[in-house]
Design an enzyme around this catalytic site. Structure first.
Site, PDB file in Angstrom:
ATOM      1  N   SER A   8       0.798  -1.223   0.000  1.00  9.77           N
ATOM      2  CA  SER A   8       0.000   0.000   0.000  1.00  9.77           C
ATOM      3  C   SER A   8       0.829   1.271   0.000  1.00  9.77           C
ATOM      4  O   SER A   8       0.422   2.270  -0.575  1.00  9.77           O
ATOM      5  CB  SER A   8      -0.941   0.000   1.198  1.00  9.77           C
ATOM      6  OG  SER A   8      -0.221  -0.154   2.396  1.00  9.77           O
ATOM      7  N   HIS A  24      -5.157  -4.080  -2.145  1.00  6.96           N
ATOM      8  CA  HIS A  24      -4.882  -2.984  -3.088  1.00  6.96           C
ATOM      9  C   HIS A  24      -4.797  -3.468  -4.528  1.00  6.96           C
ATOM     10  O   HIS A  24      -4.287  -2.744  -5.386  1.00  6.96           O
ATOM     11  CB  HIS A  24      -3.602  -2.243  -2.691  1.00  6.96           C
ATOM     12  CG  HIS A  24      -3.819  -1.324  -1.531  1.00  6.96           C
ATOM     13  ND1 HIS A  24      -4.344  -0.054  -1.663  1.00  6.96           N
ATOM     14  CD2 HIS A  24      -3.633  -1.514  -0.207  1.00  6.96           C
ATOM     15  CE1 HIS A  24      -4.442   0.517  -0.480  1.00  6.96           C
ATOM     16  NE2 HIS A  24      -4.019  -0.350   0.426  1.00  6.96           N
ATOM     17  N   LYS A  43     -12.258  -0.882  -0.766  1.00 13.12           N
ATOM     18  CA  LYS A  43     -11.422  -0.100  -1.692  1.00 13.12           C
ATOM     19  C   LYS A  43     -12.067  -0.151  -3.084  1.00 13.12           C
ATOM     20  O   LYS A  43     -13.077   0.512  -3.301  1.00 13.12           O
ATOM     21  CB  LYS A  43      -9.981  -0.626  -1.657  1.00 13.12           C
ATOM     22  CG  LYS A  43      -9.381  -0.570  -0.230  1.00 13.12           C
ATOM     23  CD  LYS A  43      -7.901  -0.837  -0.217  1.00 13.12           C
ATOM     24  CE  LYS A  43      -7.366  -1.142   1.179  1.00 13.12           C
ATOM     25  NZ  LYS A  43      -7.442  -0.024   2.133  1.00 13.12           N
TER      26      LYS A  43
HETATM   27  C1  LIG Z   1      -2.926  -4.228   2.561  1.00 16.51           C
HETATM   28  C2  LIG Z   1      -4.121  -3.988   3.418  1.00 16.51           C
HETATM   29  N1  LIG Z   1      -4.636  -5.013   4.111  1.00 16.51           N
HETATM   30  C3  LIG Z   1      -5.722  -4.843   4.902  1.00 16.51           C
HETATM   31  C4  LIG Z   1      -6.338  -3.618   5.025  1.00 16.51           C
HETATM   32  C5  LIG Z   1      -7.531  -3.464   5.903  1.00 16.51           C
HETATM   33  O1  LIG Z   1      -8.678  -3.358   5.098  1.00 16.51           O
HETATM   34  P1  LIG Z   1     -10.082  -2.956   5.732  1.00 16.51           P
HETATM   35  O2  LIG Z   1     -10.207  -1.495   5.533  1.00 16.51           O
HETATM   36  O3  LIG Z   1     -11.106  -3.738   4.954  1.00 16.51           O
HETATM   37  O4  LIG Z   1     -10.043  -3.350   7.154  1.00 16.51           O
HETATM   38  C6  LIG Z   1      -5.835  -2.523   4.329  1.00 16.51           C
HETATM   39  C7  LIG Z   1      -6.471  -1.199   4.479  1.00 16.51           C
HETATM   40  O5  LIG Z   1      -5.867  -0.198   4.623  1.00 16.51           O
HETATM   41  C8  LIG Z   1      -4.695  -2.708   3.499  1.00 16.51           C
HETATM   42  O6  LIG Z   1      -4.162  -1.684   2.838  1.00 16.51           O
END
Ligand SMILES: Cc1ncc(COP(=O)(O)O)c(C=O)c1O
Length: 404
Positions: free
Chosen positions: A193, A221, A252
């Site tokens: 990310s 992502h 997202k």
């Molecule tokens: C790589 C990654 N995993 C997990 C998450 C968590 O996602 P959620 O917003 O559905 O909890 C995010 C969110 O920022 C993320 O970027």
């Protein structure tokens, strides 16, 4: 309650908060006055409302405010009500939940899928029911915080490999095997990310085969826009069906509401339904979210050009900035990190861009390593080419002003 302990704690916290403020690192939440979209409206400190082009949402496909998704969500709410007021195994499972699970597993190319209230919960609850102290998790050093927390909650032995470094991954796999681990699991983000790069999945899968390990990919992502039909990192590399566990989010590209899921082999998903704590002890996904996400999936399948759009725009934006000598991390996803390095300069740059109508965020420690502050630009199918070009102009002008 001991009043002294309590006031000592709040005194300490006030000191730490003041230090963050004085170093320009205190995070303030910007108030939006309408929906998430390419153009958003934000209330400034003096109460006025400013219209800006938004380059910091995870709204990769522009579905967060899509009329079809909104209609599907409200139809689901009409039919199933506002809330389900239960965890799944008591009375929180509707036809919509089952339909979303089956559509997601087909989409991800896995045998089964299980929903969670957030991908954070999916990652938090995926390791502990499957592995114990006889096993090993080998995790990329830049994995998302939720993977790190999930690994901490599991009793398996922990190994960390340098980011995307296959040589170090092999070293760690060998160490885990030589230590006598029963099962080995490699855990990686699909798209990272903060750096916007893609995990070297072909090499990871090959090493997994060599060292008899499983592979878990967090594709938050990537799901929805990476790969020829938006099915994510595995599809990007032609590896669909070869990943043991995929976790992803609905927060997202797939409409951006909330919720996540784990896809994997039937037995893995069945065990998560029996034992995964964030699934067992947390409320079911709201019906409107399930209905809207189902429609978002349908749009991904019907409009493949929408999936390609954020990548095309990212390429265009990258080319403009690179040509002017701005420092970008290399990559090919919809995330473009513009490197500033100095933390205060990065936050300052974001402020100046806002004045020019471009909304981005400067990221500093602890979200990224110290001295590696950056502005993360996220492109979306909702953006027009003209908006992207204007943002590139603004970046170039502000970088010149700040002598970056
Ligand atoms: C790589 C990654 N995993 C997990 C998450 C968590 O996602 P959620 O917003 O559905 O909890 C995010 C969110 O920022 C993320 O970027």
């Amino acid at each position: 309650m001991d009043g002294t302990t309590s006031s000592n704690l709040t005194g300490d916290l006030a000191g730490t908060l003041e230090e963050l403020r004085s170093r320009g690192l205190f995070k303030r939440e910007r108030i939006l006055t309408g929906p998430q979209d390419a153009v958003i409206h934000t209330r400034l400190a003096d109460g006025t409302i400013r219209e800006v082009v938004n380059f910091c949402a995870n709204n990769y496909l522009g579905l967060a405010n899509h009329p079809g998704v909104i209609r599907a969500a409200s139809q689901a709410m009409e039919r199933f009500g506002f809330g389900y007021a239960s965890v799944r195994f008591i009375c929180g499972t509707s036809e919509l939940h089952r339909e979303l699970e089956s559509r997601m597993s087909a989409f991800l190319g896995t045998e089964e899928a299980i929903l969670y209230a957030a991908a954070f919960d999916a990652n938090g609850g995926v390791f502990e029911p499957l592995l114990d102290e006889r096993d090993a998790i080998i995790s990329d050093a830049l994995n998302h915080a939720s993977i790190i927390d999930g690994v901490r909650l599991c009793k398996a032995q922990r190994y960390r490999y340098a980011h995307a470094d296959l040589t170090d991954l092999e070293t760690q796999l060998r160490a885990a095997r030589d230590a006598g681990s029963r099962y080995r699991l490699i855990a990686t983000d699909g798209v990272f990310s903060m750096d916007g790069d893609i995990a070297p999945l072909p090499g990871i899968v090959e090493l997994a085969r060599k060292y008899d390990a499983l592979v878990m990919v967090d594709d938050c992502h990537a799901t929805g826009y990476l790969g020829p039909t938006g099915r994510g990192t595995a599809e990007h590399f032609g590896l669909q069906g070869k990943i043991d566990i995929i976790t992803t989010t609905f927060g997202k590209a797939l409409g951006g509401a909330s919720g996540g899921c784990v896809g994997g082999r039937r037995e893995i998903v069945e065990m998560l339904r029996q034992r995964s704590r964030p699934y067992l002890f947390s409320n079911t996904l709201a019906p409107a979210v399930a209905g809207g996400t189902l429609r978002a999936l349908q749009i991904v399948e019907e409009e493949p050009e929408r999936c390609r759009r954020p990548l095309e725009l990212a390429r265009r934006f990258r080319e403009r900035l690179s040509a002017e000598g701005l420092d970008l991390l290399p990559g090919e996803t919809a995330i473009v990190p513009v490197m500033v390095y100095d933390e205060v300069q990065a936050l300052e740059m974001a402020e100046r861009l806002l004045e020019r109508g471009v909304y981005v965020i400067g990221f500093a420690f602890p979200v990224v390593p110290r001295g590696k502050a950056r502005i993360r630009v996220q492109l979306s199918a909702a953006h027009t080419t003209e908006q992207v070009d204007r943002a590139a102009d603004a970046f170039i002008a502000v970088a010149r002003d700040q002598a970056l």
